[in-house]
Each structure stands twice: as C-alpha cells, then as structure tokens.
Scaffold this motif. Structure first.
Motif, PDB file in Angstrom:
ATOM      1  N   MET A   1     -27.895-106.229 -31.664  1.00 41.82           N
ATOM      2  CA  MET A   1     -27.917-105.921 -30.252  1.00 41.82           C
ATOM      3  C   MET A   1     -28.889-106.838 -29.511  1.00 41.82           C
ATOM      4  N   GLY A   2     -29.985-107.181 -30.186  1.00 39.46           N
ATOM      5  CA  GLY A   2     -30.959-108.064 -29.564  1.00 39.46           C
ATOM      6  C   GLY A   2     -30.392-109.444 -29.288  1.00 39.46           C
ATOM      7  N   LEU A   3     -29.525-109.918 -30.194  1.00 39.51           N
ATOM      8  CA  LEU A   3     -28.898-111.222 -29.998  1.00 39.51           C
ATOM      9  C   LEU A   3     -28.001-111.216 -28.769  1.00 39.51           C
ATOM     10  N   VAL A   4     -27.262-110.152 -28.577  1.00 40.07           N
ATOM     11  CA  VAL A   4     -26.373-110.052 -27.413  1.00 40.07           C
ATOM     12  C   VAL A   4     -27.196-110.017 -26.126  1.00 40.07           C
ATOM     13  N   LEU A   5     -28.295-109.288 -26.132  1.00 43.00           N
ATOM     14  CA  LEU A   5     -29.159-109.250 -24.945  1.00 43.00           C
ATOM     15  C   LEU A   5     -29.768-110.621 -24.658  1.00 43.00           C
ATOM     16  N   ALA A   6     -30.143-111.341 -25.706  1.00 43.43           N
ATOM     17  CA  ALA A   6     -30.686-112.687 -25.506  1.00 43.43           C
ATOM     18  C   ALA A   6     -29.609-113.623 -24.952  1.00 43.43           C
ATOM     19  N   LEU A   7     -28.384-113.496 -25.443  1.00 44.71           N
ATOM     20  CA  LEU A   7     -27.291-114.315 -24.917  1.00 44.71           C
ATOM     21  C   LEU A   7     -26.995-113.992 -23.453  1.00 44.71           C
ATOM     22  N   ILE A   8     -27.059-112.717 -23.102  1.00 44.51           N
ATOM     23  CA  ILE A   8     -26.841-112.327 -21.703  1.00 44.51           C
ATOM     24  C   ILE A   8     -27.942-112.902 -20.816  1.00 44.51           C
ATOM     25  N   ALA A   9     -29.192-112.853 -21.293  1.00 36.89           N
ATOM     26  CA  ALA A   9     -30.295-113.432 -20.515  1.00 36.89           C
ATOM     27  C   ALA A   9     -30.113-114.936 -20.344  1.00 36.89           C
ATOM     28  N   ALA A  46     -23.251-128.236 -22.110  1.00 33.81           N
ATOM     29  CA  ALA A  46     -22.839-127.944 -23.491  1.00 33.81           C
ATOM     30  C   ALA A  46     -23.476-126.658 -24.001  1.00 33.81           C
ATOM     31  N   VAL A  47     -24.745-126.456 -23.693  1.00 35.70           N
ATOM     32  CA  VAL A  47     -25.418-125.218 -24.111  1.00 35.70           C
ATOM     33  C   VAL A  47     -24.815-124.017 -23.390  1.00 35.70           C
ATOM     34  N   ALA A  48     -24.492-124.188 -22.122  1.00 33.28           N
ATOM     35  CA  ALA A  48     -23.868-123.089 -21.372  1.00 33.28           C
ATOM     36  C   ALA A  48     -22.510-122.737 -21.968  1.00 33.28           C
ATOM     37  N   MET A  49     -21.728-123.743 -22.366  1.00 33.43           N
ATOM     38  CA  MET A  49     -20.434-123.470 -22.999  1.00 33.43           C
ATOM     39  C   MET A  49     -20.612-122.723 -24.314  1.00 33.43           C
ATOM     40  N   LEU A  50     -21.616-123.120 -25.090  1.00 33.64           N
ATOM     41  CA  LEU A  50     -21.888-122.444 -26.357  1.00 33.64           C
ATOM     42  C   LEU A  50     -22.291-120.987 -26.134  1.00 33.64           C
ATOM     43  N   VAL A  51     -23.182-120.755 -25.186  1.00 37.07           N
ATOM     44  CA  VAL A  51     -23.653-119.388 -24.916  1.00 37.07           C
ATOM     45  C   VAL A  51     -22.504-118.512 -24.421  1.00 37.07           C
ATOM     46  N   TRP A  52     -21.705-119.023 -23.494  1.00 43.21           N
ATOM     47  CA  TRP A  52     -20.590-118.220 -22.970  1.00 43.21           C
ATOM     48  C   TRP A  52     -19.528-117.995 -24.036  1.00 43.21           C
ATOM     49  N   GLY A  53     -19.320-118.974 -24.914  1.00 41.16           N
ATOM     50  CA  GLY A  53     -18.380-118.790 -26.017  1.00 41.16           C
ATOM     51  C   GLY A  53     -18.843-117.717 -26.993  1.00 41.16           C
ATOM     52  N   LEU A  54     -20.132-117.718 -27.304  1.00 40.42           N
ATOM     53  CA  LEU A  54     -20.676-116.676 -28.183  1.00 40.42           C
ATOM     54  C   LEU A  54     -20.609-115.301 -27.528  1.00 40.42           C
ATOM     55  N   LEU A  55     -20.845-115.250 -26.217  1.00 37.96           N
ATOM     56  CA  LEU A  55     -20.718-113.968 -25.514  1.00 37.96           C
ATOM     57  C   LEU A  55     -19.279-113.455 -25.538  1.00 37.96           C
TER      58      LEU A  55
END
Length: 87
Positions: A1-9, A46-55
């Motif tokens: 759950m912490g990973l998802v919150l970090a990705l959302i941030a 590129a980092v934004a694409m990675l973060v949104w893809g993981l989300l």
C-alpha cells in the motif's frame, strides 16, 4: 500500500499524460541551444510515463483482485487473469 501511495504522490508532482506530447515537441523545436533542458524534459517525461504506467498496473491488479473474489465462474476467470498479471 505504501508503494501505491508513493506512486500517487509522484504522479501529482510529475507532468500528467495530457502534457507529454507538448513537452516532447516543445523541447525538440527549440534546437540544440538548450540541449540540457531538452534532456531534462525527456527524462522527466520518461519518469512520468513509468509512474503512470505503474499506477495503471496497480489499478488493474486491484480490479482483478476484486473480480477474483466473486464466487463461481466469474471468480475463476478473475483468478486466472490474476495469475497472468501478477506472477
């Protein structure tokens, strides 16, 4: 759950999907005068694409987990799909 919150941030701090195309085309049209800016913008995109893809993947996993809890045939399909999404 912490990973998802970090990705959302991170998703709130990084540029959203709607601005990716403009960010790439704006830096490529500036020429080589601002090469460092162009590289920085490309890395940020590129980092934004990675973060949104993981989300998106996390959201798909949560939806599949809810689907897998349904009893019967639908739950069986959800569990089979879950086995393919999260090995």
């Amino acid at each position: 759950m912490g990973l998802v919150l970090a990705l959302i941030a991170l998703a709130f701090a990084l540029p959203g999907p709607g601005s990716w195309a403009t960010a790439v085309t704006a830096t490529s049209s500036q020429g080589s005068a601002n090469a460092a800016t162009a590289v920085g913008q490309a890395l940020l995109t590129a980092v934004a694409m990675l973060v949104w893809g993981l989300l998106a993947w996390c959201g798909l996993l949560v939806g599949t987990l809810c689907w897998a809890r349904i009893p019967g045939g639908a739950g069986h399909v959800g569990r089979a799909l879950l086995a393919r999404l999260a090995p």
